[in-house]
Write an enzyme that holds these catalytic residues in place. Structure first.
Site, PDB file in Angstrom:
ATOM      1  N   LYS A  11       0.823  -1.212   0.000  1.00 42.67           N
ATOM      2  CA  LYS A  11       0.000   0.000   0.000  1.00 42.67           C
ATOM      3  C   LYS A  11       0.863   1.272   0.000  1.00 42.67           C
ATOM      4  O   LYS A  11       2.071   1.211   0.264  1.00 42.67           O
ATOM      5  CB  LYS A  11      -0.973  -0.073   1.183  1.00 42.67           C
ATOM      6  CG  LYS A  11      -1.990  -1.228   1.032  1.00 42.67           C
ATOM      7  CD  LYS A  11      -3.016  -1.269   2.167  1.00 42.67           C
ATOM      8  CE  LYS A  11      -4.057  -2.360   1.949  1.00 42.67           C
ATOM      9  NZ  LYS A  11      -5.098  -2.372   3.009  1.00 42.67           N
ATOM     10  N   TYR A  51     -12.073  -1.764  -4.527  1.00 42.12           N
ATOM     11  CA  TYR A  51     -12.671  -2.010  -3.210  1.00 42.12           C
ATOM     12  C   TYR A  51     -14.197  -1.877  -3.246  1.00 42.12           C
ATOM     13  O   TYR A  51     -14.813  -1.583  -2.216  1.00 42.12           O
ATOM     14  CB  TYR A  51     -12.076  -1.052  -2.171  1.00 42.12           C
ATOM     15  CG  TYR A  51     -10.754  -1.534  -1.563  1.00 42.12           C
ATOM     16  CD1 TYR A  51     -10.673  -2.748  -0.878  1.00 42.12           C
ATOM     17  CD2 TYR A  51      -9.599  -0.774  -1.645  1.00 42.12           C
ATOM     18  CE1 TYR A  51      -9.481  -3.178  -0.306  1.00 42.12           C
ATOM     19  CE2 TYR A  51      -8.397  -1.190  -1.071  1.00 42.12           C
ATOM     20  CZ  TYR A  51      -8.353  -2.405  -0.402  1.00 42.12           C
ATOM     21  OH  TYR A  51      -7.170  -2.839   0.178  1.00 42.12           O
ATOM     22  N   PHE A  59     -15.851   3.439   6.188  1.00 45.02           N
ATOM     23  CA  PHE A  59     -14.460   3.811   5.925  1.00 45.02           C
ATOM     24  C   PHE A  59     -14.120   3.857   4.436  1.00 45.02           C
ATOM     25  O   PHE A  59     -12.978   4.092   4.059  1.00 45.02           O
ATOM     26  CB  PHE A  59     -13.500   2.847   6.649  1.00 45.02           C
ATOM     27  CG  PHE A  59     -13.701   1.386   6.325  1.00 45.02           C
ATOM     28  CD1 PHE A  59     -13.190   0.823   5.158  1.00 45.02           C
ATOM     29  CD2 PHE A  59     -14.397   0.554   7.198  1.00 45.02           C
ATOM     30  CE1 PHE A  59     -13.367  -0.516   4.854  1.00 45.02           C
ATOM     31  CE2 PHE A  59     -14.590  -0.794   6.907  1.00 45.02           C
ATOM     32  CZ  PHE A  59     -14.072  -1.328   5.727  1.00 45.02           C
ATOM     33  N   ARG A  87      -2.752 -14.480   3.793  1.00 48.77           N
ATOM     34  CA  ARG A  87      -3.513 -13.820   4.857  1.00 48.77           C
ATOM     35  C   ARG A  87      -2.857 -14.073   6.223  1.00 48.77           C
ATOM     36  O   ARG A  87      -2.839 -13.194   7.079  1.00 48.77           O
ATOM     37  CB  ARG A  87      -4.964 -14.332   4.870  1.00 48.77           C
ATOM     38  CG  ARG A  87      -5.706 -14.146   3.553  1.00 48.77           C
ATOM     39  CD  ARG A  87      -6.258 -12.789   3.345  1.00 48.77           C
ATOM     40  NE  ARG A  87      -7.233 -12.409   4.335  1.00 48.77           N
ATOM     41  CZ  ARG A  87      -7.867 -11.238   4.322  1.00 48.77           C
ATOM     42  NH1 ARG A  87      -7.627 -10.342   3.372  1.00 48.77           N
ATOM     43  NH2 ARG A  87      -8.740 -10.935   5.248  1.00 48.77           N
ATOM     44  N   THR A  93      -6.482  -7.560  10.043  1.00 52.77           N
ATOM     45  CA  THR A  93      -6.676  -6.230   9.435  1.00 52.77           C
ATOM     46  C   THR A  93      -6.123  -5.123  10.325  1.00 52.77           C
ATOM     47  O   THR A  93      -5.453  -4.205   9.849  1.00 52.77           O
ATOM     48  CB  THR A  93      -8.188  -5.995   9.193  1.00 52.77           C
ATOM     49  OG1 THR A  93      -8.719  -7.105   8.460  1.00 52.77           O
ATOM     50  CG2 THR A  93      -8.418  -4.719   8.403  1.00 52.77           C
ATOM     51  N   ARG A 104       1.702  -7.042   9.061  1.00 56.69           N
ATOM     52  CA  ARG A 104       0.934  -5.912   9.588  1.00 56.69           C
ATOM     53  C   ARG A 104       1.344  -5.573  11.016  1.00 56.69           C
ATOM     54  O   ARG A 104       1.372  -4.397  11.396  1.00 56.69           O
ATOM     55  CB  ARG A 104      -0.565  -6.205   9.480  1.00 56.69           C
ATOM     56  CG  ARG A 104      -1.075  -6.031   8.052  1.00 56.69           C
ATOM     57  CD  ARG A 104      -2.468  -6.553   7.884  1.00 56.69           C
ATOM     58  NE  ARG A 104      -3.083  -6.096   6.640  1.00 56.69           N
ATOM     59  CZ  ARG A 104      -4.236  -6.567   6.173  1.00 56.69           C
ATOM     60  NH1 ARG A 104      -4.904  -7.487   6.845  1.00 56.69           N
ATOM     61  NH2 ARG A 104      -4.733  -6.103   5.040  1.00 56.69           N
ATOM     62  N   ASN A 114      -2.600  -0.300   6.963  1.00 58.92           N
ATOM     63  CA  ASN A 114      -2.117  -1.611   7.400  1.00 58.92           C
ATOM     64  C   ASN A 114      -1.185  -2.275   6.378  1.00 58.92           C
ATOM     65  O   ASN A 114      -1.046  -3.491   6.349  1.00 58.92           O
ATOM     66  CB  ASN A 114      -3.303  -2.509   7.768  1.00 58.92           C
ATOM     67  CG  ASN A 114      -4.247  -2.717   6.596  1.00 58.92           C
ATOM     68  OD1 ASN A 114      -3.967  -2.292   5.485  1.00 58.92           O
ATOM     69  ND2 ASN A 114      -5.359  -3.381   6.850  1.00 58.92           N
ATOM     70  N   HIS A 117      -2.292  -5.609   1.206  1.00 62.87           N
ATOM     71  CA  HIS A 117      -3.573  -6.224   0.865  1.00 62.87           C
ATOM     72  C   HIS A 117      -3.322  -7.655   0.429  1.00 62.87           C
ATOM     73  O   HIS A 117      -2.300  -7.937  -0.199  1.00 62.87           O
ATOM     74  CB  HIS A 117      -4.245  -5.468  -0.291  1.00 62.87           C
ATOM     75  CG  HIS A 117      -5.336  -6.263  -0.941  1.00 62.87           C
ATOM     76  ND1 HIS A 117      -6.604  -6.306  -0.425  1.00 62.87           N
ATOM     77  CD2 HIS A 117      -5.324  -7.108  -2.006  1.00 62.87           C
ATOM     78  CE1 HIS A 117      -7.335  -7.127  -1.174  1.00 62.87           C
ATOM     79  NE2 HIS A 117      -6.582  -7.617  -2.128  1.00 62.87           N
ATOM     80  N   GLU A 128      -9.441  -9.895  -8.626  1.00 62.94           N
ATOM     81  CA  GLU A 128      -8.401  -8.893  -8.329  1.00 62.94           C
ATOM     82  C   GLU A 128      -7.195  -9.026  -9.266  1.00 62.94           C
ATOM     83  O   GLU A 128      -6.625  -8.024  -9.689  1.00 62.94           O
ATOM     84  CB  GLU A 128      -7.974  -9.027  -6.859  1.00 62.94           C
ATOM     85  CG  GLU A 128      -9.094  -8.601  -5.911  1.00 62.94           C
ATOM     86  CD  GLU A 128      -8.767  -8.795  -4.443  1.00 62.94           C
ATOM     87  OE1 GLU A 128      -7.687  -9.341  -4.120  1.00 62.94           O
ATOM     88  OE2 GLU A 128      -9.594  -8.383  -3.604  1.00 62.94           O
TER      89      GLU A 128
HETATM   90  P1  ATP Z   1      -7.409  -6.100   2.520  1.00 61.67           P
HETATM   91  O1  ATP Z   1      -8.682  -6.339   1.747  1.00 61.67           O
HETATM   92  O2  ATP Z   1      -6.773  -4.732   2.217  1.00 61.67           O
HETATM   93  O3  ATP Z   1      -6.428  -7.225   2.366  1.00 61.67           O
HETATM   94  P2  ATP Z   1      -8.634  -7.065   4.914  1.00 61.67           P
HETATM   95  O4  ATP Z   1      -9.218  -8.112   4.011  1.00 61.67           O
HETATM   96  O5  ATP Z   1      -7.844  -7.505   6.089  1.00 61.67           O
HETATM   97  O6  ATP Z   1      -7.732  -6.049   4.077  1.00 61.67           O
HETATM   98  P3  ATP Z   1     -11.107  -5.632   4.685  1.00 61.67           P
HETATM   99  O7  ATP Z   1     -12.226  -5.808   5.627  1.00 61.67           O
HETATM  100  O8  ATP Z   1     -11.199  -6.231   3.318  1.00 61.67           O
HETATM  101  O9  ATP Z   1      -9.764  -6.096   5.430  1.00 61.67           O
HETATM  102  O10 ATP Z   1     -10.860  -4.063   4.556  1.00 61.67           O
HETATM  103  C1  ATP Z   1     -10.177  -3.513   3.433  1.00 61.67           C
HETATM  104  C2  ATP Z   1      -9.281  -2.408   3.927  1.00 61.67           C
HETATM  105  O11 ATP Z   1     -10.078  -1.345   4.440  1.00 61.67           O
HETATM  106  C3  ATP Z   1      -8.371  -2.778   5.107  1.00 61.67           C
HETATM  107  O12 ATP Z   1      -7.193  -3.408   4.710  1.00 61.67           O
HETATM  108  C4  ATP Z   1      -8.093  -1.424   5.716  1.00 61.67           C
HETATM  109  O13 ATP Z   1      -7.096  -0.703   4.969  1.00 61.67           O
HETATM  110  C5  ATP Z   1      -9.431  -0.727   5.549  1.00 61.67           C
HETATM  111  N1  ATP Z   1     -10.290  -0.923   6.723  1.00 61.67           N
HETATM  112  C6  ATP Z   1     -10.906  -2.055   7.122  1.00 61.67           C
HETATM  113  N2  ATP Z   1     -11.648  -1.872   8.231  1.00 61.67           N
HETATM  114  C7  ATP Z   1     -11.476  -0.563   8.555  1.00 61.67           C
HETATM  115  C8  ATP Z   1     -11.965   0.265   9.599  1.00 61.67           C
HETATM  116  N3  ATP Z   1     -12.792  -0.216  10.537  1.00 61.67           N
HETATM  117  N4  ATP Z   1     -11.574   1.571   9.612  1.00 61.67           N
HETATM  118  C9  ATP Z   1     -10.755   2.069   8.655  1.00 61.67           C
HETATM  119  N5  ATP Z   1     -10.257   1.337   7.636  1.00 61.67           N
HETATM  120  C10 ATP Z   1     -10.607   0.040   7.583  1.00 61.67           C
HETATM  121 MG    MG Z   2     -10.230  -7.651   2.194  1.00 58.27          MG
END
Ligand code: ATP
Ligand code: MG
Length: 139
Positions: A11, A51, A59, A87, A93, A104, A114, A117, A128
């Site tokens: 990121k 996304y 968010f 993962r 996350t 992370r 974080n 991705h 993706e």
């Molecule tokens: P990613 O999809 O980036 O691998 P993830 O699968 O662990 O992350 P997701 O729930 O898909 O988490 O959320 C996508 C992204 O949105 C997160 O990686 C983070 O950058 C952001 N995000 C998730 N939850 C929050 C939150 N509660 N507040 C702010 N940002 C968030």
């Molecule tokens: Mg995700």
């Protein structure tokens, strides 16, 4: 366990913070093979498309702005059980909740910022990978 492909993104804050080399080194050490890679500076609409599943989340606007603040390194990784294993190596996350030794935990600043991705299932990995790469760009 089958050989799988998954998409990872280093990121913008991690690229800007010169963490790219360390994260790539870690992924290779975990036996992921890089089969495609590109540095891209996402537009707002490209980040929103990527996304899109999170469109209704509170968010979403902040997340897409973060993902456009600078270039990201997008890679396709290949390995046995790649989706689940990536993962695990990434960690939860929220870096504060992530297990010791995960990427992370080591480099993440907040639940939003974080660092990396990773695709979360075979169907999302397919979507993706296709979002960023065509067949000729995958070695
Ligand atoms: P990613 O999809 O980036 O691998 P993830 O699968 O662990 O992350 P997701 O729930 O898909 O988490 O959320 C996508 C992204 O949105 C997160 O990686 C983070 O950058 C952001 N995000 C998730 N939850 C929050 C939150 N509660 N507040 C702010 N940002 C968030
Ligand atoms: Mg995700």
């Amino acid at each position: 366990m089958a050989i799988e492909r998954t998409l990872t993104i280093i990121k913008p804050d991690a690229v800007a913070g010169k963490l790219t080399g360390r994260i790539v080194e870690r992924l290779e050490r975990e036996n992921f093979r890089i089969i495609a890679a590109k540095l891209v500076h996402l537009t707002q609409s490209q980040a929103e498309g990527f996304y899109a599943v999170h469109r209704e989340r509170p968010f979403f606007s902040s997340l897409t702005k973060y993902m456009t603040e600078g270039p990201v390194l997008v890679m396709v990784l290949e390995a046995e059980d790649a989706i689940r294993r990536l993962r695990t190596v990434m960690g939860a996350t929220d870096p504060a909740q992530a297990a010791e030794g995960t990427i992370r935990k080591q480099y993440g600043r907040s639940i939003e910022r974080n660092v990396v991705h990773g695709s979360d299932a075979p169907e999302t990995a397919r979507f993706e990978i296709g979002y960023f790469f065509n067949a000729l760009e995958i070695a």
